[in-house]
Scaffold this motif. Sequence first.
Motif: not given
Length: 151
Positions: A47-48, A94-97, A119-120, A133-134
């Motif tokens: 899930k997102v 969370n540590g991702v650019g 890509e999101v 993005l989390t």
Amino acid sequence: MPRVLLAVLGLILLAGCSPGPVRVAVPSPGPEVATACGPLMEALPAKVLDGERRDTEPVSPFTAAYGDPPIEVTCGVSAPAGMAQAQSQCFEVNGVGWFAKEAENGIVFTTIGRAVYLEVAVPSEYAPEANALTDVSDAVHRFNKLVFPCT
């Protein structure tokens, strides 16, 4: 007999309400990027933003979709226009650019500083869009090698 008819009608109505596959453009990454995308896409969550994972059309190991309206995830894309690698403005989740670019109906986020571009695309109905993005950052952090940090 009437109970059976009602049950069948109920199933038909439920089936009619289910969203169908999401049409997502499929990238054509080179072999090295395609290999890197496999484990990353498999590690994406079920899930997102509480949206269930949906089928994509055409079926591809490089695409995923969630919810309705769909949040689209694509691995192996090219760098977006306006992103100049290390010089682009990015923000971390969370540590991702991530690099953000406004789209017609939302925001398209692209990983920055990682081995492959993920890509999101998040529709504006999910504002604030960056919350999506989390949910995907853990998979990116684990399966998309860091090349340079977000600055």
